[in-house]
Design a protein around this motif. Structure first.
Motif, PDB file in Angstrom:
ATOM      1  N   ASP A  63       0.847  -1.198   0.000  1.00 22.95           N
ATOM      2  CA  ASP A  63       0.000   0.000   0.000  1.00 22.95           C
ATOM      3  C   ASP A  63       0.882   1.247   0.000  1.00 22.95           C
ATOM      4  O   ASP A  63       1.713   1.426   0.892  1.00 22.95           O
ATOM      5  CB  ASP A  63      -0.890  -0.008   1.246  1.00 22.95           C
ATOM      6  CG  ASP A  63      -1.957   1.085   1.231  1.00 22.95           C
ATOM      7  OD1 ASP A  63      -1.645   2.216   0.806  1.00 22.95           O
ATOM      8  OD2 ASP A  63      -3.091   0.818   1.657  1.00 22.95           O
ATOM      9  N   ARG A  64       0.675   2.116  -0.993  1.00 26.16           N
ATOM     10  CA  ARG A  64       1.389   3.386  -1.062  1.00 26.16           C
ATOM     11  C   ARG A  64       0.404   4.537  -1.303  1.00 26.16           C
ATOM     12  O   ARG A  64       0.649   5.442  -2.092  1.00 26.16           O
ATOM     13  CB  ARG A  64       2.470   3.350  -2.154  1.00 26.16           C
ATOM     14  CG  ARG A  64       3.690   2.487  -1.785  1.00 26.16           C
ATOM     15  CD  ARG A  64       4.434   3.047  -0.598  1.00 26.16           C
ATOM     16  NE  ARG A  64       5.599   2.254  -0.204  1.00 26.16           N
ATOM     17  CZ  ARG A  64       5.585   1.307   0.725  1.00 26.16           C
ATOM     18  NH1 ARG A  64       4.447   1.010   1.345  1.00 26.16           N
ATOM     19  NH2 ARG A  64       6.677   0.659   1.048  1.00 26.16           N
ATOM     20  N   GLY A  65      -0.711   4.501  -0.579  1.00 21.72           N
ATOM     21  CA  GLY A  65      -1.657   5.606  -0.637  1.00 21.72           C
ATOM     22  C   GLY A  65      -1.259   6.715   0.321  1.00 21.72           C
ATOM     23  O   GLY A  65      -0.680   6.461   1.374  1.00 21.72           O
ATOM     24  N   ILE A  66      -1.583   7.947  -0.039  1.00 22.94           N
ATOM     25  CA  ILE A  66      -1.369   9.094   0.847  1.00 22.94           C
ATOM     26  C   ILE A  66      -2.627   9.958   0.823  1.00 22.94           C
ATOM     27  O   ILE A  66      -3.054  10.433  -0.239  1.00 22.94           O
ATOM     28  CB  ILE A  66      -0.143   9.931   0.441  1.00 22.94           C
ATOM     29  CG1 ILE A  66       1.146   9.108   0.588  1.00 22.94           C
ATOM     30  CG2 ILE A  66      -0.058  11.199   1.287  1.00 22.94           C
ATOM     31  CD1 ILE A  66       2.418   9.877   0.290  1.00 22.94           C
ATOM     32  N   GLY A  67      -3.198  10.157   1.997  1.00 17.89           N
ATOM     33  CA  GLY A  67      -4.427  10.919   2.106  1.00 17.89           C
ATOM     34  C   GLY A  67      -4.297  12.327   1.553  1.00 17.89           C
ATOM     35  O   GLY A  67      -3.307  13.014   1.792  1.00 17.89           O
ATOM     36  N   GLY A  68      -5.319  12.746   0.816  1.00 18.59           N
ATOM     37  CA  GLY A  68      -5.384  14.111   0.311  1.00 18.59           C
ATOM     38  C   GLY A  68      -4.686  14.354  -1.006  1.00 18.59           C
ATOM     39  O   GLY A  68      -4.807  15.442  -1.579  1.00 18.59           O
ATOM     40  N   GLN A  69      -3.963  13.363  -1.525  1.00 18.88           N
ATOM     41  CA  GLN A  69      -3.135  13.637  -2.701  1.00 18.88           C
ATOM     42  C   GLN A  69      -3.922  13.709  -4.002  1.00 18.88           C
ATOM     43  O   GLN A  69      -4.907  13.000  -4.214  1.00 18.88           O
ATOM     44  CB  GLN A  69      -2.032  12.587  -2.836  1.00 18.88           C
ATOM     45  CG  GLN A  69      -0.882  12.816  -1.890  1.00 18.88           C
ATOM     46  CD  GLN A  69       0.436  12.290  -2.416  1.00 18.88           C
ATOM     47  OE1 GLN A  69       0.497  11.320  -3.162  1.00 18.88           O
ATOM     48  NE2 GLN A  69       1.522  12.937  -2.011  1.00 18.88           N
ATOM     49  N   THR A  70      -3.421  14.563  -4.874  1.00 11.95           N
ATOM     50  CA  THR A  70      -3.917  14.673  -6.238  1.00 11.95           C
ATOM     51  C   THR A  70      -2.993  13.897  -7.172  1.00 11.95           C
ATOM     52  O   THR A  70      -1.921  13.437  -6.777  1.00 11.95           O
ATOM     53  CB  THR A  70      -3.962  16.147  -6.678  1.00 11.95           C
ATOM     54  OG1 THR A  70      -2.633  16.694  -6.594  1.00 11.95           O
ATOM     55  CG2 THR A  70      -4.900  16.961  -5.792  1.00 11.95           C
ATOM     56  N   THR A  71      -3.405  13.779  -8.427  1.00  7.49           N
ATOM     57  CA  THR A  71      -2.587  13.037  -9.395  1.00  7.49           C
ATOM     58  C   THR A  71      -1.227  13.692  -9.601  1.00  7.49           C
ATOM     59  O   THR A  71      -0.235  12.999  -9.848  1.00  7.49           O
ATOM     60  CB  THR A  71      -3.310  12.920 -10.745  1.00  7.49           C
ATOM     61  OG1 THR A  71      -3.652  14.233 -11.227  1.00  7.49           O
ATOM     62  CG2 THR A  71      -4.578  12.086 -10.622  1.00  7.49           C
ATOM     63  N   ALA A  72      -1.159  15.017  -9.500  1.00  3.89           N
ATOM     64  CA  ALA A  72       0.130  15.699  -9.665  1.00  3.89           C
ATOM     65  C   ALA A  72       1.108  15.274  -8.579  1.00  3.89           C
ATOM     66  O   ALA A  72       2.302  15.068  -8.839  1.00  3.89           O
ATOM     67  CB  ALA A  72      -0.074  17.212  -9.636  1.00  3.89           C
ATOM     68  N   GLN A  73       0.619  15.133  -7.352  1.00  6.57           N
ATOM     69  CA  GLN A  73       1.487  14.711  -6.249  1.00  6.57           C
ATOM     70  C   GLN A  73       1.907  13.250  -6.405  1.00  6.57           C
ATOM     71  O   GLN A  73       3.053  12.888  -6.121  1.00  6.57           O
ATOM     72  CB  GLN A  73       0.764  14.926  -4.921  1.00  6.57           C
ATOM     73  CG  GLN A  73       0.545  16.395  -4.587  1.00  6.57           C
ATOM     74  CD  GLN A  73      -0.315  16.580  -3.358  1.00  6.57           C
ATOM     75  OE1 GLN A  73      -1.490  16.228  -3.357  1.00  6.57           O
ATOM     76  NE2 GLN A  73       0.268  17.114  -2.304  1.00  6.57           N
TER      77      GLN A  73
END
Length: 270
Positions: A115-125
């Protein structure tokens, strides 16, 4: 009247004076003011987690101006994965919906599923950290679920073409490195609690139609969580999300077999 040579000299002088003001944010009481900037050996100093609203606002400013992709989030964990020598089969790249998944269903993220999710991120990030958090781990496949926060406007305004381009670039980078691609639909949401002026349903549906077509054209696996989670009006089904956006354990239970089926289709295992 200043000649061409004089203009060049003036421009260089102004750049030398003004560049630092644009390059860094310096606010009174900034707890991150002494963090390293520029090219350094260790750009990720340790800080305690913020405990109040003001602290979180300072952290958000720090993140947006000094670690836009949040490369520091998984840096240590990535080193551990690589040092273990264990093969990574699938990296799940995404935002809070992916970030929270491991907490709701930790058994899913075993045996090479990372799992490499990060809360709040957009595709640019996500694109900024794609090399570190996906390519460097040398997975057999990547599962990309993104764009909820682009629609919400978490990092400002963007065109639909820009968001699609960010997803295309991640997919193309994966393919260039021999990594198979699983593209997930944007999960349903009728509203965003943190961005209440947005009406996301039409854009979610438009992005999902594009994702499906793009995956089909390029031979990628498409996994349709939206169809399993959405009401006919484009909202999350009752009981499947805590706030209309983020899945509950029941929501993740609906998603799990779809994810595993996509993994099997992509790499032929589990």
């Amino acid at each position: 009247m200043i000649g061409a040579r004089g203009l060049r000299t003036l421009a260089l002088s102004l750049a030398a004076v003004s560049s630092p003001a644009f390059a860094q944010v310096d606010l009174p009481g900034d707890p991150y003011a002494r963090d390293p900037v520029g090219i350094v050996a260790d750009p990720c100093p340790s800080h305690p987690k913020p405990s109040d609203g003001a602290g979180w606002q300072a952290w958000k400013l720090h993140m947006l101006t000094r670690d836009f992709g949040q490369l520091c989030r998984y840096q240590a964990q990535n080193r551990e994965v690589l040092a273990s020598g264990k093969p990574v089969r699938v990296v799940f790249m995404g935002d809070s919906i992916t970030d929270n998944w491991i907490g709701a269903d930790c058994d899913l993220f075993t045996d090479g599923l990372v799992d490499r999710g990060i809360g709040g991120q957009t595709t640019a990030q996500m694109l900024v950290r794609f090399r570190q958090d996906v390519i460097a781990l040398k997975p057999r496949a990547v599962h990309i679920m993104a764009a909820t926060n682009d629609i919400a406007g978490n990092t400002g305004a963007a065109t639909m073409a820009t968001v699609q381009g960010n997803i295309e670039t991640m997919a193309e980078l994966a393919r260039a490195h021999g990594i198979k691609v699983i593209l997930a639909s944007v999960p349903p949401a009728a509203a965003f609690p943190w961005s209440p002026d947005k009406r996301p349903v039409p854009q979610v549906r438009a992005l999902n139609a594009w994702l499906h077509a793009y995956a089909r054209r390029n031979g990628f696996v498409f996994v349709d969580y939206y169809a399993a989670l959405a009401t006919k009006d484009g909202a999350m089904k009752p009981g499947l999300a805590s706030d209309g956006v983020h899945p509950t354990p029941a929501g993740y239970a609906v998603m799990r077999p779809l994810a595993l089926a996509a993994v099997r289709t992509s790499i032929g295992e589990r």
